[in-house]
Design a protein around this motif. Structure first.
Motif, PDB file in Angstrom:
ATOM      1  N   PHE A 103      42.662  43.876  66.938  1.00  0.00           N
ATOM      2  CA  PHE A 103      42.650  44.994  65.979  1.00  0.00           C
ATOM      3  C   PHE A 103      43.718  44.789  64.902  1.00  0.00           C
ATOM      4  N   SER A 104      43.464  45.386  63.738  1.00  0.00           N
ATOM      5  CA  SER A 104      44.533  45.354  62.725  1.00  0.00           C
ATOM      6  C   SER A 104      45.245  46.709  62.667  1.00  0.00           C
ATOM      7  N   LYS A 105      44.565  47.758  63.141  1.00  0.00           N
ATOM      8  CA  LYS A 105      45.213  49.088  63.150  1.00  0.00           C
ATOM      9  C   LYS A 105      44.671  49.898  64.325  1.00  0.00           C
ATOM     10  N   ILE A 106      45.620  50.515  65.069  1.00  0.00           N
ATOM     11  CA  ILE A 106      45.192  51.384  66.171  1.00  0.00           C
ATOM     12  C   ILE A 106      45.889  52.729  66.038  1.00  0.00           C
ATOM     13  N   LEU A 107      45.294  53.739  66.638  1.00  0.00           N
ATOM     14  CA  LEU A 107      45.898  55.071  66.689  1.00  0.00           C
ATOM     15  C   LEU A 107      46.375  55.305  68.123  1.00  0.00           C
ATOM     16  N   ILE A 108      47.595  55.825  68.257  1.00  0.00           N
ATOM     17  CA  ILE A 108      48.127  56.130  69.598  1.00  0.00           C
ATOM     18  C   ILE A 108      48.001  57.638  69.800  1.00  0.00           C
ATOM     19  N   ALA A 109      47.125  58.029  70.690  1.00  0.00           N
ATOM     20  CA  ALA A 109      46.854  59.465  70.887  1.00  0.00           C
ATOM     21  C   ALA A 109      47.761  60.007  71.984  1.00  0.00           C
ATOM     22  N   ASN A 110      49.071  59.869  71.719  1.00  0.00           N
ATOM     23  CA  ASN A 110      50.022  60.329  72.729  1.00  0.00           C
ATOM     24  C   ASN A 110      51.368  60.524  72.051  1.00  0.00           C
ATOM     25  N   ARG A 111      52.387  60.811  72.861  1.00  0.00           N
ATOM     26  CA  ARG A 111      53.712  61.093  72.297  1.00  0.00           C
ATOM     27  C   ARG A 111      54.753  60.481  73.233  1.00  0.00           C
ATOM     28  N   GLY A 112      56.041  60.727  72.949  1.00  0.00           N
ATOM     29  CA  GLY A 112      57.102  60.370  73.885  1.00  0.00           C
ATOM     30  C   GLY A 112      57.195  58.881  74.145  1.00  0.00           C
ATOM     31  N   GLU A 113      57.698  58.583  75.343  1.00  0.00           N
ATOM     32  CA  GLU A 113      58.044  57.193  75.648  1.00  0.00           C
ATOM     33  C   GLU A 113      56.836  56.285  75.653  1.00  0.00           C
ATOM     34  N   ILE A 114      55.662  56.772  76.091  1.00  0.00           N
ATOM     35  CA  ILE A 114      54.509  55.865  76.183  1.00  0.00           C
ATOM     36  C   ILE A 114      53.996  55.520  74.782  1.00  0.00           C
ATOM     37  N   ALA A 115      54.080  56.495  73.884  1.00  0.00           N
ATOM     38  CA  ALA A 115      53.651  56.201  72.503  1.00  0.00           C
ATOM     39  C   ALA A 115      54.575  55.145  71.892  1.00  0.00           C
ATOM     40  N   CYS A 116      55.883  55.305  72.100  1.00  0.00           N
ATOM     41  CA  CYS A 116      56.850  54.316  71.576  1.00  0.00           C
ATOM     42  C   CYS A 116      56.602  52.946  72.193  1.00  0.00           C
ATOM     43  N   ARG A 117      56.303  52.955  73.475  1.00  0.00           N
ATOM     44  CA  ARG A 117      56.109  51.707  74.176  1.00  0.00           C
ATOM     45  C   ARG A 117      54.898  50.943  73.700  1.00  0.00           C
ATOM     46  N   VAL A 118      53.800  51.706  73.443  1.00  0.00           N
ATOM     47  CA  VAL A 118      52.558  51.079  72.952  1.00  0.00           C
ATOM     48  C   VAL A 118      52.778  50.545  71.541  1.00  0.00           C
ATOM     49  N   ILE A 119      53.455  51.334  70.698  1.00  0.00           N
ATOM     50  CA  ILE A 119      53.729  50.899  69.324  1.00  0.00           C
ATOM     51  C   ILE A 119      54.532  49.599  69.334  1.00  0.00           C
ATOM     52  N   LYS A 120      55.499  49.525  70.241  1.00  0.00           N
ATOM     53  CA  LYS A 120      56.345  48.320  70.297  1.00  0.00           C
ATOM     54  C   LYS A 120      55.492  47.073  70.528  1.00  0.00           C
ATOM     55  N   THR A 121      54.601  47.094  71.500  1.00  0.00           N
ATOM     56  CA  THR A 121      53.742  45.929  71.757  1.00  0.00           C
ATOM     57  C   THR A 121      52.774  45.699  70.614  1.00  0.00           C
ATOM     58  N   ALA A 122      52.187  46.773  70.117  1.00  0.00           N
ATOM     59  CA  ALA A 122      51.221  46.608  69.015  1.00  0.00           C
ATOM     60  C   ALA A 122      51.889  45.924  67.826  1.00  0.00           C
ATOM     61  N   HIS A 123      53.091  46.339  67.491  1.00  0.00           N
ATOM     62  CA  HIS A 123      53.822  45.712  66.375  1.00  0.00           C
ATOM     63  C   HIS A 123      54.101  44.245  66.659  1.00  0.00           C
ATOM     64  N   GLN A 124      54.399  43.929  67.905  1.00  0.00           N
ATOM     65  CA  GLN A 124      54.646  42.515  68.245  1.00  0.00           C
ATOM     66  C   GLN A 124      53.376  41.681  68.021  1.00  0.00           C
ATOM     67  N   LEU A 125      52.224  42.342  68.079  1.00  0.00           N
ATOM     68  CA  LEU A 125      50.957  41.628  67.866  1.00  0.00           C
ATOM     69  C   LEU A 125      50.474  41.760  66.432  1.00  0.00           C
ATOM     70  N   GLY A 126      51.337  42.341  65.587  1.00  0.00           N
ATOM     71  CA  GLY A 126      50.974  42.472  64.173  1.00  0.00           C
ATOM     72  C   GLY A 126      49.960  43.561  63.914  1.00  0.00           C
ATOM     73  N   ILE A 127      49.863  44.493  64.831  1.00  0.00           N
ATOM     74  CA  ILE A 127      48.904  45.603  64.686  1.00  0.00           C
ATOM     75  C   ILE A 127      49.622  46.813  64.072  1.00  0.00           C
ATOM     76  N   ARG A 128      49.078  47.376  63.020  1.00  0.00           N
ATOM     77  CA  ARG A 128      49.662  48.566  62.428  1.00  0.00           C
ATOM     78  C   ARG A 128      49.308  49.779  63.294  1.00  0.00           C
ATOM     79  N   CYS A 129      50.227  50.726  63.307  1.00  0.00           N
ATOM     80  CA  CYS A 129      50.049  51.859  64.218  1.00  0.00           C
ATOM     81  C   CYS A 129      50.006  53.188  63.480  1.00  0.00           C
ATOM     82  N   VAL A 130      49.064  53.997  63.921  1.00  0.00           N
ATOM     83  CA  VAL A 130      48.938  55.378  63.430  1.00  0.00           C
ATOM     84  C   VAL A 130      49.401  56.301  64.546  1.00  0.00           C
ATOM     85  N   ALA A 131      50.396  57.130  64.238  1.00  0.00           N
ATOM     86  CA  ALA A 131      50.855  58.110  65.235  1.00  0.00           C
ATOM     87  C   ALA A 131      50.246  59.460  64.891  1.00  0.00           C
ATOM     88  N   VAL A 132      50.100  60.275  65.897  1.00  0.00           N
ATOM     89  CA  VAL A 132      49.731  61.680  65.695  1.00  0.00           C
ATOM     90  C   VAL A 132      50.834  62.517  66.333  1.00  0.00           C
TER      91      VAL A 132
END
Ligand code: MV4
Length: 669
Positions: free
Chosen positions: A2-31
């Protein structure tokens, strides 16, 4: 990928997913909800969209809004994290219909595992071991009584539509069966709207051992070993570790292969966890399957060296599993604790408030922190009060425990109650070190784990007062008696009193400066001290009657209101909170003139007395402010105020005459 994903969550798990996604060059959409507008996961994302008001039903559970944002932002996939919509088959279905990839298992797999009894039926057919019992539709009482005798006692009655430990009833002997069955059915219909009852032999001391499984869309499925999650409180996991202690390679293989069989039985893809009851005799039985990434996945990552969110993204983008079964490492031992804003001394009541002080242990190969908060964030009442997950790794369990103990000592949070002290007591308990684990661990060791209501520690009290003294004193170079700050008295050693409240008790600490440091007294207990303050670290030696004890403690200092301040002293894994009025009682009087003089340069902030007023000893006549502290100038005896020379807002010099006061005849001024 993927080039962009949305994280449908908050708190530590949202941060954790964003961290890996960024390492893979995936842009992240937070809600985010209105309460999370400044949250860490919003800061970490490349873009963020407001969902709505704080309550989850108006924000993180609003599947329609989340999908609309996914479309609007061009996100190709949605990662649901855990909790919220992560096991909601309707949401997974809606994603598919909207052409957005749901980063999780196929909808039928979620549906199959949604009902505990249906799941057991599927597992039974797949040959996955189940606790001997009855999960059928026949609910005739006589039939059930006969089944109960076949299964044997003790027997567990479980509401088919219950879950998470709700709707369970133990029947110890046949004579109790009918009464307990009626009771269980009444509770089930009231609690879950359905009175279908399952029956199982009751395991009296099981462990909760779960297998991390992963499957891809090409028929590959592997297990990434097990986690022991037996230490729970009210069916909430508190400590998780991998691998499970006292768990043989043969047991690992048998349980892992059963879990893979379970996953394949439901056409699984993605990350999943198969939970088992692990009995004392080494047998294990399917409990349930979770169709999401679990909170405790980091301990698996630490012993396998794999990034499970990366695996999820690979599988969801239709790529094969990165490793074959025989290629999956098992290295060392990892332990995770969940740091919560809650009050263990008040039945773990969730705590809310501002994180006025937050110091974490250093992170490296051995210490990992997954968190969604930073210092000064508010822990809100709307969501799970998790502050962070603290995960440690080392070569073996004993070393991992040692790492955890030290990391917990280094974890310092003030501003909200936390369970850090409780976690320390848990990992320091001999039974934990001995791996004497079962699902009753906390209730078994209750007496050791819940220290008696913590009376303020005498040492912490003295250290808090020393901190306040040093916090207000000028820099060491400026040590002349005229600038030694407040409390300096002509012809007498400077003396200051702090009235510190801890819980329901208030103690007065009187500090007298001496040639070698300070002398502190609480009631008739006195001790000598020498102390230095550097930032938030107080180094103090308390000495009397030949023994001397040096402390190096962190202290946090916060002023929640103009008139009160909070000082938290961290000693090892304990935190001692003291509040005090910012008015320090100043005993600076110059008896000879019968007048009350300013104990230091400062500003008059309030005048309570007026000329001609009769006052009692101890009445506050005037309040001064200096160096962020307020000083109450009090009547030294019963008497009358003749004149007041200043008003609120006036600047006064050290030694200036503030009030002309006459003590009652016979009373000293
Ligand atoms: C059991 C059991 C003993 N025997 N089933 C609790 C909630 C759900 N996960 C299943 N649970 C249990 N089922 C039989 N036949 C004991 C528990 C149990 C438990 C299981 C795992 C982790 C923590 C637990 C705490 C209390 C009871």
């Amino acid at each position: 990928m993927f080039s962009k994903i949305l994280i449908a969550n908050r708190g530590e798990i949202a941060c954790r997913v964003i961290k890996t996604a960024h390492q893979l060059g995936i842009r992240c959409v937070a809600v985010y909800s209105e309460a999370d507008a400044n949250a860490r996961h919003v800061q970490m994302a490349d873009e963020a969209f407001l969902l709505g008001p704080a309550p989850s039903k108006d924000s993180y559970l609003r599947a329609d809004k989340i999908l609309a944002i996914a479309k609007q932002s061009g996100a190709e996939a949605i990662h649901p994290g855990y909790g919220f919509l992560s096991e909601n088959e309707d949401f997974a279905k809606a994603c598919a219909e909207a052409g957005v990839v749901f980063i999780g298992p196929p909808v039928p797999a979620i549906a199959a595992m949604g009902s505990k009894s249906a799941a057991k039926e599927i597992m039974s057919k797949a040959g996955v071991p189940l606790v001997p019992g009855y999960h059928g539709e026949n609910q005739d009482e006589t039939f059930l009584a006969a089944e109960a005798n076949r299964i044997g006692y003790p027997l567990l009655l479980k509401a088919a539509y219950g879950g998470g430990g709700k709707g369970m009833k133990v029947v110890w002997q046949a004579s109790e069966f009918m009464e307990q069955l009626h009771s269980a059915k009444r509770e089930a219909i009231n609690g879950f709207g359905n009175d279908k009852i399952l029956m199982e032999r009751y395991l009296t001391k099981p462990r909760h051992v779960e297998i991390q499984v992963f499957a891809d869309n090409f028929g590959n499925a592997v297990y990434l070993h097990e986690r022991d999650c037996s230490i729970q409180r009210r069916h909430q996991k508190v400590i998780e570790e991998a691998p499970a202690p006292s768990f043989s390679a043969e047991q690992r293989k048998a349980m892992g292969e059963a879990a893979v069989t379970a996953a394949k039985a439901i056409g699984y893809a993605g990350a999943g966890t198969v939970e088992f009851l692990f009995d004392e005799d080494g047998s294990f039985y399917f409990m349930e399957m979770n169709t999401r990434l679990q909170v405790e996945h980091p301990v698996t990552e630490m012993i396998t060296g794999q990034d499970l969110v990366k695996w999820q993204l690979l599988v969801a983008s239709n790529q094969p599993l990165p490793l074959k079964q025989e290629e999956i490492p098992l290295d060392g031992h990892a332990i995770e604790v969940r740091v919560y804003a809650e009050d263990p001394d008040n039945n773990f009541l969730p705590a809310t408030g501002k994180l006025t002080y937050l110091r974490q242990p250093d992170c490296h190969r051995h210490v990992r922190i997954d968190t969604g908060v930073v210092e000064y964030d508010e822990v809100s009442p709307f969501y799970d009060p998790m502050i962070a997950k603290l995960i440690v790794w080392d070569e073996n369990r004993d070393r991992a425990i040692a790492r955890m103990r030290h990391a917990l000592d280094e974890y310092r949070i003030a501003g909200v109650k936390t369970n850090l002290g409780f976690l320390s007591a848990l990992v320091s308990h001999p039974a934990f070190a001995a791996a004497a684990l079962d699902t009753h661990f906390i209730e078994h060791h209750q007496a050791d784990l819940f220290a008696p209501a913590q009376s303020e520690s005498q040492q912490a009290l003295l250290l808090a007062a020393l901190y306040l003294l040093l916090k207000q004193q000028p820099a060491p170079t400026d040590r002349s008696p005229w600038s030694c700050g407040y409390g300096w008295r002509l012809n007498e050693a400077p003396q200051v009193r702090f009235n510190l409240q801890s819980g329901d008790s208030t103690s007065q600490v009187v500090i007298q400066s001496t040639a070698t440091g300070q002398r502190l007294c609480v009631d008739d207990y006195c001790i000598n001290a020498r102390a230095e303050l550097s930032g938030d670290t107080l180094t103090a030696t308390l000495a009397n009657a030949g023994n001397s004890h040096q402390f190096r403690v962190r202290v946090s200092h916060y002023q929640p209101t103009p008139l009160t301040q909070t000082v938290s002293v961290f000693i090892a894994h304990q935190r001692f909170d003291f509040t005090y009025q910012t008015q320090v009682e100043v005993a600076a009087t110059d008896e000879s003139a019968g007048s009350l003089k300013a104990p230091m340069n400062g500003t008059v902030v309030a005048v309570m007395a007026s000329a001609g007023q009769q006052v009692q000893a101890g009445d506050t006549l005037l309040v001064m402010e200096a160096m962020k502290m307020e000083y109450a100038i009090k009547a030294p005896a019963n008497g009358v105020v003749n004149s007041v020379f200043y008003q609120a807002g006036d600047l006064v010099k050290d030694g200036a005459e503030l009030v002309d006061f006459s003590a009652e005849t016979g009373a000293s001024a």
